[in-house]
Design an enzyme around this catalytic site. Structure first.
Site, PDB file in Angstrom:
ATOM      1  N   GLU A   1      60.035  31.833  33.182  1.00 39.11           N
ATOM      2  CA  GLU A   1      59.019  31.277  33.805  1.00 39.11           C
ATOM      3  C   GLU A   1      59.562  29.917  34.098  1.00 39.11           C
ATOM      4  O   GLU A   1      59.568  29.193  35.169  1.00 39.11           O
ATOM      5  CB  GLU A   1      57.640  31.300  33.648  1.00 39.11           C
ATOM      6  CG  GLU A   1      57.216  32.756  33.657  1.00 39.11           C
ATOM      7  CD  GLU A   1      57.388  33.360  34.989  1.00 39.11           C
ATOM      8  OE1 GLU A   1      56.905  32.600  35.982  1.00 39.11           O
ATOM      9  OE2 GLU A   1      57.806  34.572  35.118  1.00 39.11           O
TER      10      GLU A   1
ATOM     11  N   HIS B   1      60.406  30.108  43.516  1.00 38.85           N
ATOM     12  CA  HIS B   1      60.232  30.426  42.358  1.00 38.85           C
ATOM     13  C   HIS B   1      60.626  32.057  42.126  1.00 38.85           C
ATOM     14  O   HIS B   1      61.406  32.739  41.496  1.00 38.85           O
ATOM     15  CB  HIS B   1      58.842  30.364  41.870  1.00 38.85           C
ATOM     16  CG  HIS B   1      58.575  30.915  40.386  1.00 38.85           C
ATOM     17  ND1 HIS B   1      58.418  30.140  39.269  1.00 38.85           N
ATOM     18  CD2 HIS B   1      58.146  32.065  40.010  1.00 38.85           C
ATOM     19  CE1 HIS B   1      58.088  30.902  38.276  1.00 38.85           C
ATOM     20  NE2 HIS B   1      57.989  32.027  38.486  1.00 38.85           N
ATOM     21  N   GLU B   2      60.019  32.836  43.042  1.00 40.17           N
ATOM     22  CA  GLU B   2      60.342  34.295  42.778  1.00 40.17           C
ATOM     23  C   GLU B   2      61.607  34.636  43.391  1.00 40.17           C
ATOM     24  O   GLU B   2      62.119  35.626  42.850  1.00 40.17           O
ATOM     25  CB  GLU B   2      59.304  35.159  44.015  1.00 40.17           C
ATOM     26  CG  GLU B   2      57.884  34.610  43.527  1.00 40.17           C
ATOM     27  CD  GLU B   2      57.481  35.305  42.254  1.00 40.17           C
ATOM     28  OE1 GLU B   2      58.020  36.133  41.604  1.00 40.17           O
ATOM     29  OE2 GLU B   2      56.478  34.660  41.589  1.00 40.17           O
TER      30      GLU B   2
END
Length: 655
Positions: free
Chosen positions: A260, A175-176
């Site tokens: 996100e 995700h990062e």
């Protein structure tokens, strides 16, 4: 929901443009309200107040101009002050949040696990391995911060390290990495800078309110009135600053929430395990601390985190993240909607992470593999690229998947443990880089070693003597991965040490009077990621057709790296030219690496979608012969790295 890399870069620029429009509207509103506050203050100071209709009709453009200039100056100066602090990259954010960098020689099983996960995923994504910072926070959270991939860091809380298993950590880290790949980090830091500038308006109001008592000290009526006016003006600026900060945070939250969702989807594609990121989100909901951070500056960086890091008023308006339950259901549609605290049991898979490293000490220079490494070394063919490998790698930019992750694991497992251990120290990492440049010619090698005796530090030369024999026999397909593993340690060099290191690299390369392609690639990567490149004035983005000569130089070097005969080189260039909007003029193309360096540095300024055309031409060139040789792969990766295009590993035919 995946997005290709170049479309993501365009999207990031468009979001920046929308953000600028919104911020301009916010600043105009601040100017209008501040002008109104000043007019009210002037009215209060008059002995004979005028009707408001006359006040507004007599308001001069000069007053509005002065207010506008003052507000713009305050916001700009405040933003630039913050941006100057953030120029060091993600380390500034991590340190502001109380983070401590994890060293790669740690024997803590949980810390070793997160470092291994980050290494694997960075190599799989074609990014430099970022430093990892741990925040001693009980909540489960993480972040990526930096101006660009070269200065990015990954931050992770102690709660995430202790409560998440390897699959869940992979999901969080993926995700990062999505935020890094899709250009979110730089936008996030710009938001921090602008909001700091808006915050200064409120701070100025507080200063005026504290200064008001001094205005009353004279005791006369005029002094009292002026003191009251100063209090009013200060209070007005405090309110204006608060309102500006509110709307700034609203803009920040609106920009952040949709990113996100994209990062969650990208993490699923990267790992092909929705359970990983899904279970990590469920554990956040099951944990008493959730994803909350208690650091003093946590709110300032709230839009950087994996989960909502602070308590938010006006939840729907100012939340920087979508609702947790909605995020979970998007990746795990079958989720029953229950949070379970019993899930927060300490994972047991961390103890395996130190097994391989425990067999090799940094002092052991023999390039061997232990039993654990041998079990994972089979995928080494993944760095022996097959037909179409470069094209597939370009298509996977910004959206790597499990094949690239498997290839990265194979490369790391095939790396001699002694070299992996040595790459984690700034002393021995320098020695490894020097060793990669030592010539096979005994006479040249002797000159290089004598040069290092005078130019390099004694402890680095001792480490080189220890590892030189092993480096000489290192599989050439592992050379660039070794450089990537060494980058985090090399980033710890002081400015003086870094300049000395740069000088030694140049002396080693120039010892035989010529610069080979691997030598050029190694130096270019090190300069790019250690901040040692010459400072260059920012240029406007250019069309590829404006740089025809530079394209010819680059592609000629690439064709010559994989072909021996002149006719084969011409055929490879013909394949490269097929998709370009112009013909290649190769007659005047220099084969000097200095010309190559100058050409690549100019090509850095090509527009992102035009870079896609260039990389596609490079891919056709290296794939023309039906296979991609290691030296072609090295040059291809080094050029892509300089263009700031993160190309995943070139896959073998089995993948």
């Amino acid at each position: 929901m995946a997005m290709d890399f170049f479309a993501a870069q365009d999207s990031a620029r468009r979001r920046t443009g929308v953000l600028l429009v919104l911020l301009c509207c916010a600043v105009l509103a601040l100017i209008a309200t501040t002008t109104l506050a000043i007019l009210i203050a002037l009215q209060l100071m008059r002995d004979d107040p005028q009707p408001w209709s006359e006040v507004f009709s007599q308001t001069s453009g000069e007053l509005i101009g002065c207010v506008a200039a003052a507000i713009l100056a305050l916001v700009t100066v405040g933003g630039l002050m913050k941006w100057a602090k953030l120029r060091r990259g993600g380390r500034v954010v991590a340190e502001a949040l109380g983070g401590r960098e994890l060293h790669h020689d740690t024997q803590d099983a949980n810390e070793r696990r997160i470092l291994n996960v980050v290494e694997e995923m960075a190599i799989a994504a074609g990014l430099p391995v970022p430093p990892v910072y741990v925040l001693e926070e009980a909540g489960i959270n993480a972040f990526a911060a930096g101006r660009r991939p070269a200065d990015a860091v990954i931050g992770i809380t102690r709660g995430a390290i202790e409560y998440l298993n390897r699959d869940e950590l992979q999901g969080v880290v993926a995700h990062e990495f999505s935020h890094i790949l899709h250009g979110d980090m730089r936008l996030n830091l710009r938001l921090v800078g602008v909001l700091h500038g808006v915050l200064l308006i409120g701070l100025l109001g507080h200063i005026l309110m504290r200064a008001a008592p001094a205005r009353r000290s004279s005791g006369n009526r005029k002094g009292k009135d002026s003191g009251a006016v100063v209090v009013f003006l200060g209070l007005a600026l405090v309110v204006i600053g608060a309102v500006g900060t509110f709307f700034g945070n609203w803009i920040k939250a609106a920009v952040s929430r949709q990113r996100e969702y994209l990062a969650d989807a990208s993490a699923v594609q990267f790992t092909r395990r929705p359970e990983g990121i899904g279970q990590a989100l469920i554990k956040i909901g099951s944990h008493m601390e959730g994803s909350r951070l208690n650091a003093k500056q946590a709110h300032e960086f709230s839009h950087l985190y994996f989960g909502e890091g602070t308590r938010v008023s006006f939840q729907r308006l100012l939340a920087t993240h979508p609702p947790l339950r909605e995020r979970i259901r998007r990746v795990l549609p079958q989720w029953e909607g229950r949070f379970d605290p019993t899930l927060l049991q300490t994972p047991t898979d961390a103890k395996d992470e130190v097994a391989e490293d425990s067999h090799a000490k940094p002092q052991d220079a023999r390039p061997h593999t232990d039993t654990l490494a041998e079990r994972h070394a089979a995928p080494l063919h993944s760095v022996t690229a097959g037909a179409g490998a470069a094209t597939l790698a370009i298509a996977a930019m910004g959206q790597p998947d499990t094949r690239h992750l498997s290839a990265a694991k194979g490369v790391i497992a095939a790396m001699p443990p002694a070299f992996k251990a040595a790459a984690r120290s700034s002393v021995s990492a320098r020695a490894l880089m020097y060793g990669l440049l030592l010539s096979a010619d005994d006479e040249v090698r002797a000159i290089q070693l004598e040069t290092l005796d005078h130019a390099a530090r004694a402890e680095v030369n001792e480490a080189l003597a220890m590892h030189a024999e092993g480096i000489e026999t290192l599989d050439e397909r592992l050379r660039l991965p070794l450089v990537e593993l060494a980058l985090p340690a090399l980033k710890h060099l002081s400015r003086e040490e870094a300049l000395q290191f740069k000088g030694c690299i140049s002396l080693l390369i120039e010892a035989d009077g010529r610069v080979g392609l691997f030598e050029w690639a190694l130096r270019r990567i090190l300069l790019q990621h250690l901040g040692l490149d010459e400072r260059r004035r920012m240029r406007p983005k250019r069309q590829l057709s404006e740089l025809k000569a530079e394209c010819a130089v680059l592609l000629t070097h690439l064709a010559a790296a994989g072909q021996q005969e002149h006719d084969q080189i011409i055929a490879a260039l013909g394949a490269a030219e097929a998709g370009l909007p112009f013909a290649l003029d190769i007659d005047g193309s220099s084969m000097d690496t200095a010309a190559l360096d100058a050409a690549v540095m100019r090509l850095r300024h090509v527009r992102p979608q035009q870079k896609a055309l260039l990389l596609a031409a490079m891919a056709r060139c290296v794939e023309h012969s039906g296979q991609v040789l290691p030296r072609e792969a090295e040059l291809f990766r080094a050029v892509a790295d300089t263009l700031e295009c993160p190309v995943p590993p070139l896959l073998g035919e089995k993948e």
